[in-house]
Design a protein around this motif. Structure first.
Motif, PDB file in Angstrom:
ATOM      1  N   VAL A 118       0.830  -1.204   0.000  1.00 17.11           N
ATOM      2  CA  VAL A 118       0.000   0.000   0.000  1.00 17.11           C
ATOM      3  C   VAL A 118       0.867   1.258   0.000  1.00 17.11           C
ATOM      4  O   VAL A 118       2.038   1.218   0.387  1.00 17.11           O
ATOM      5  CB  VAL A 118      -0.928   0.059   1.237  1.00 17.11           C
TER       6      VAL A 118
ATOM      7  N   GLU B  17      -3.849   3.632  -0.080  1.00 16.66           N
ATOM      8  CA  GLU B  17      -4.349   3.001  -1.292  1.00 16.66           C
ATOM      9  C   GLU B  17      -3.413   1.874  -1.707  1.00 16.66           C
ATOM     10  O   GLU B  17      -2.244   1.853  -1.345  1.00 16.66           O
ATOM     11  CB  GLU B  17      -4.548   4.016  -2.411  1.00 16.66           C
ATOM     12  N   LEU B  18      -3.966   0.961  -2.465  1.00 20.16           N
ATOM     13  CA  LEU B  18      -3.178  -0.185  -2.901  1.00 20.16           C
ATOM     14  C   LEU B  18      -2.168   0.246  -3.954  1.00 20.16           C
ATOM     15  O   LEU B  18      -2.472   1.067  -4.809  1.00 20.16           O
ATOM     16  CB  LEU B  18      -4.100  -1.238  -3.503  1.00 20.16           C
TER      17      LEU B  18
END
Lengths: 294, 294
Positions: free
Chosen positions: B79, B94-95
């Motif tokens: 992430v 966020e990924l």
DNA sequence: ATATTTCTTTGACTGTAGTCAAAGAATCGG
DNA sequence: CCGATTCTTTGACTACAGTCAAAGAAATAT
């Protein structure tokens, strides 16, 4: 096997996620109020006297871990431990009166929690919920059962055949002689096959296929453990036996059944078997069936 | 509320035990293969950019614990973290592409596991299972929703009313002016009451009761969040409003409804409401109903 | 009778989950 | 502008779950 559609997989996972996160967690939560979850579960599994051995296999725990938890419960006065009467290596745990009280209270609280939740529903909705849960459980159990080809002389196969023999001995007015079971060599190698159904690693059903004459097989000893009945397991066993017969280039399978087993007869008919004249001299048989395999 | 029968409680707990121990455990097991379960769950919940704040409330985690897990995932390259554009106290996770790959693989494995399990069932049984699970989930969700009397000026009440207004504004051909909503003082104290339905702590529905004239109440603004529809929640809200009306010694409740809301009309009829002549000058109304409370 | 296996206990660990409090940075309310 | 609040990080813990290996006692197999 038909491919599993994405919708079914998605629906399953959605349910799984919802249930384990939201509802299932309840159980662990109230259990873990007074003591570690492991101990609470242990307390629950210890009915009236169970060997450490059996607890270990049933819960899948490490021997050392179990030993320590038992000791903790003993120190709290919840359980008593004594040596196994038949095997002094093994030990038996049982609840003390205090343990019983504790367990009862645990149960009471759990029930209260569920009552509370169900209280939000109308009686009709509660019935619907109970029915839907029963269906879900039945089908999940069935899905989780695996049917495997095993050696008919193996322990699991023998256990099933013995249980089968005892079962029908009790149901047939004339009784049943275990000597009339198939011999392992009749249902192994080229001669035949033997299937055992496993649930959670334990054998819960069986079925045998043997070559009767060229192109013709016979299905025998289809049996399901009482705890695994009404799931649809007999049909699955039958299906496995038929597939095996097809693979062995048998175009027809036959079977006979006793007058006392009327549900079995209904099932055979529902599975595409048609009644035929007597084809053997089985003294226990009163109806004979046949199915042509495609 | 009708008392909950022991059978329903027992059936519920049997299901709960079976499912959480046998099936639900599957999910955690495959998830926990590559990394700690907490991290795996986190990875799953991080869609495309979510604030730590929201993650924390959604998963109910400790701030410190979440911070550390996020850091671990960041160190693994799964992430990325950046500050929130509108509030630099907050941070957004966020990924990364690698994280997306990992998540996809996780999903693939989970699906394969479920496919495997469902493979043991016939297509018909799979459909039955899916249906039974859907029913179970629907009723459990409904049962877990609580309906509470709240201040109509509270945040949750406002949120529901705003959503309601936006909702019908989109459905009424003539639109809807939020100024036509009840004012908080009309539905608090002696004048009336306001109920909000909560699922997992979030408001998912509402309903208002106000005194119309002596002995007569009016039900307004019965609304259910789109995500919580088809559960039977509107009926529960209605029931709560009617009980409140009875408690206030109102013997009759009335309500009006718009021509566009045909499902609502069907529900009112099914709940014992009968159509009556126009009793107000509500410009949005086309049908008027009344129910005599026992 | 002797070796092997089974059942349990004990010691010595590890890793995960989770809690609590303090503190820094940013925002909000008046 | 100032104090209160919010969001996050960090340090310092605790407890629970679980593993592995060694060893003793009893049973079983040969």
């Amino acid at each position: 096997m038909e491919p599993v559609s994405t919708e079914h997989v998605t629906a399953f996972r959605r349910f799984n996620r919802y249930f384990t996160r939201r509802i299932g967690a309840l159980d662990d939560h109230y259990l873990g109020q007074d003591r570690p979850l492991g101990e609470a579960r242990l307390l629950f599994e210890i009915g009236d006297g169970i060997s450490l051995r059996e607890l270990r296999t049933r819960l899948g725990l490490d021997a050392g871990y179990l030993s320590r938890m038992t000791k903790a419960l003993e120190a709290q006065g919840m359980v008593g431990v004594r040596v196994h009467p038949d095997d002094s290596r093994s030990r038996i745990v049982e609840l003390t009166p205090a343990g019983r009280v504790e367990l009862k209270e645990q149960q009471r609280r759990a029930n209260a929690l569920v009552s509370d939740l169900l209280g939000g529903l109308t009686p009709g909705q509660r019935t619907d919920l109970t029915d839907a849960m029963a269906t879900t459980r039945r089908l999940l159990r069935l899905a989780a059962i695996t049917v495997r080809l095993v050696d008919a002389a193996s322990t699991d196969a023998r256990a099933c055949l013995d249980a089968y023999a005892a079962d029908i001995d009790a149901r047939f007015p004339e009784g049943f002689d275990p000597a009339d079971l198939v011999r392992p060599e009749e249902v192994s190698g080229d001669a035949g096959a033997f299937f055992v159904a496993y649930e959670e690693g334990l054998p819960v059903g069986c079925g045998a296929l043997r070559r009767l004459e060229p192109g013709v097989g016979e299905i025998r000893h289809v049996w399901v453990h009482p705890e695994a009945r009404r799931l649809g397991l007999a049909r699955r066993l039958l299906g496995a036996l038929e597939r095996e017969a097809s693979a062995r280039r048998l175009s027809v399978v036959r079977l006979d059944t006793h007058a006392a087993l009327s549900e079995a007869q209904a099932m055979y008919r529902a599975c595409g078997y048609t009644e035929i004249p007597r084809y053997d001299d089985n003294v226990y048989a009163s109806h004979w069936f046949e199915k042509r395999l495609s």
